[in-house]
Design an enzyme around this catalytic site. Structure first.
Site, short mmCIF file in Angstrom:
data_model
loop_
_atom_site.label_atom_id
_atom_site.label_comp_id
_atom_site.label_asym_id
_atom_site.label_seq_id
_atom_site.Cartn_x
_atom_site.Cartn_y
_atom_site.Cartn_z
N HIS A 171 0.81 -1.23 0.00
CA HIS A 171 0.00 0.00 0.00
C HIS A 171 0.85 1.27 0.00
O HIS A 171 0.29 2.37 -0.19
CB HIS A 171 -0.95 0.03 1.20
N ASP A 207 -2.17 -10.64 -2.36
CA ASP A 207 -2.79 -10.18 -1.11
C ASP A 207 -4.28 -9.91 -1.38
O ASP A 207 -4.66 -9.60 -2.52
CB ASP A 207 -2.08 -8.90 -0.64
N HIS A 209 -5.99 -7.39 -0.57
CA HIS A 209 -6.21 -5.98 -0.92
C HIS A 209 -5.45 -5.59 -2.19
O HIS A 209 -4.38 -6.14 -2.47
CB HIS A 209 -5.73 -5.08 0.22
N ASP A 296 -4.60 -12.83 3.67
CA ASP A 296 -5.88 -12.27 4.10
C ASP A 296 -7.02 -12.68 3.15
O ASP A 296 -8.16 -12.29 3.35
CB ASP A 296 -5.81 -10.75 4.30
N TYR A 335 -4.11 -12.01 8.44
CA TYR A 335 -4.31 -11.58 9.83
C TYR A 335 -4.97 -12.62 10.72
O TYR A 335 -5.14 -12.37 11.91
CB TYR A 335 -5.10 -10.25 9.83
N1 Q9C Z 1 -10.86 -2.81 10.11
C1 Q9C Z 1 -2.36 -5.30 4.09
O1 Q9C Z 1 -2.99 -6.35 4.05
N2 Q9C Z 1 -7.51 -1.07 7.06
N3 Q9C Z 1 -2.94 -4.16 4.50
C2 Q9C Z 1 -8.56 -2.04 7.24
C3 Q9C Z 1 -10.16 -2.99 8.86
C4 Q9C Z 1 -6.58 -1.25 6.03
C5 Q9C Z 1 -4.32 -4.12 4.90
C6 Q9C Z 1 -9.38 -1.76 8.44
C7 Q9C Z 1 -6.16 -2.66 5.75
C8 Q9C Z 1 -4.81 -2.72 5.08
C9 Q9C Z 1 -0.92 -5.25 3.74
ZN ZN Z 2 -4.01 -7.17 2.58
#
Ligand code: Q9C
Ligand code: ZN
Length: 373
Positions: A171, A207, A209, A296, A335
């Site tokens: 990100h 990933d 995202h 994830d 996670y």
């Molecule tokens: N409650 C990666 O997997 N915020 N980043 C989500 C959820 C951002 C994830 C909030 C998630 C970023 C590297």
């Molecule tokens: Zn992610």
């Protein structure tokens, strides 16, 4: 397979993050990397090695020096300003509507604020990205892990190697941290590989995202192909990028492939997207693929909405390896801590063409992976 790991990630010791304005339990925690490390050690088929220092130049080849200076000083400045918080996050951002109607000339006079509360918004994407005392050193360590993983493949004769990067990176844009990411480990590795080999490089981002930072960094580059499989940004962070019609511009036109999938996506639909991405990569020149590897997508992930199983990670690893290219595999998100180690073990064993046998007796399973100390 060699696994590059450093305990420097432990300095990024966060227990809370902000979610929609409230502090909640952090997702991107040290235990993640420790679970993966312990499970790969218990497997017996992986060799842990430490990173070597690569210095600031590879970071500055990708990131704005202002971002590096900000991350270096963010926590010390938070202390100097006597801000009574356990972690630093922004609450004010320079969003595009603030500047509506202003010319490029007026925009170019915008400047970084002095106060840390302004600086963290200037250099940040979102308020869910806590910064603490050890964040900068951990982020530097993750870059060294990524570059050492690339070294093993470029100079060390390895067909594939795995970098246990933490914090993750995809990100983070040229001038922006966000989404648990500070420096873009995969982009820094890809840039270094492109420079050293003189070959085009492909990045496969699996990933959950969209890797908005990686897309942004290579948007106009024809020599770095970016393919990402991720949740539809209409519903899921990072919300504002990751749609199929983002294909790159200029020399990079056609070198960006976004495959967005709906909530509930399971193993077989996901494998279909993997095959599409691999087919696209197979159509590009080059001998090295950087993999941004997230778990994830797993069915039990607390922030993901896909339904993947451990077995499919083994299959994905095998299909990626079947490209016949060298693989620089770098950890991104994921996670659900109890299954992280087993999911990583499945993927990496698949990439080596080894079956997914259980961890031998005397080792310890994913539930037995413990924090150091
Ligand atoms: N409650 C990666 O997997 N915020 N980043 C989500 C959820 C951002 C994830 C909030 C998630 C970023 C590297
Ligand atoms: Zn992610």
């Amino acid at each position: 397979m060699k696994v590059v790991y450093t305990p420097r990630h432990l300095g990024h010791d966060v227990s809370r993050e902000t979610f929609l304005g409230q502090a909640v339990a952090a997702n991107e925690v040290a235990e993640r990397a420790e679970r993966i490390r312990a499970t790969l050690v218990a497997d017996g088929g992986f060799e842990l090695v430490g990173p070597t220092a690569h210095g600031p130049d590879p970071i500055l080849a990708v990131h704005d020096p202002g971002l590096v200076r900000f991350l270096e000083d963010a926590w010390p400045q938070t202390r100097r300003e006597a801000i009574d918080r356990a972690f630093l996050v922004a609450d004010t951002y320079p969003v595009r509507a603030m500047f509506e109607g202003m010319s490029d000339a007026a925009m170019s006079r915008l400047r970084e604020p002095r106060a840390v509360g302004g600086r963290v918004g200037w250099w940040g994407l979102d308020s869910g990205n806590p910064i603490v005392q050890g964040t900068y050193d951990a982020a530097l360590g993750a870059v060294d892990v990524a570059l050492t993983t690339a070294d093993l493949v470029l100079d060390g004769g390895q067909t594939a190697a795995y970098g246990l990067c933490r914090p993750p990176g995809h990100h983070a844009g040229r001038s922006m941290a966000g989404g648990y990411c500070f420096f873009n480990n995969a982009a820094i590795a890809a840039e270094s590989i492109a420079g050293r080999t003189g070959e085009p490089v492909a990045i496969l981002d699996v990933d959950f995202h969209h890797g908005n930072g990686t897309q942004q960094i290579f948007w106009r580059r024809g020599d770095v192909f970016y393919a990402s499989i991720h949740a539809d940004p209409a519903d899921i962070y990072p919300f504002f990028l990751g749609h199929a019609d983002e294909v790159g511009e200029g020399p990079g036109e056609g070198a960006n492939l976004n495959l967005a999938l709906p909530a509930g996506t399971g193993d077989s639909d996901y494998l279909g997207a993997v095959d599409r991405a691999l087919e696209a990569i197979a159509g590009t020149p080059g001998s090295v693929v950087v993999v941004s590897l997230g778990f994830d997508t797993y069915g039990q992930d607390p922030i993901g909405t896909f339904a993947l199983t451990t077995g499919v990670y083994h299959e994905i690893g095998q299909r990626v390896a079947a490209l016949g290219r060298r693989l620089v595999i770098l950890q991104e998100g994921g996670y659900y801590r109890p299954s992280l180690g087993e999911n990583a073990r499945a993927w990496l064993r698949g990439a080596e063409g080894r079956p997914l046998e259980p961890i031998p007796a005397g080792g310890f399973g994913p539930e037995g992976a413990r924090m150091p100390g």
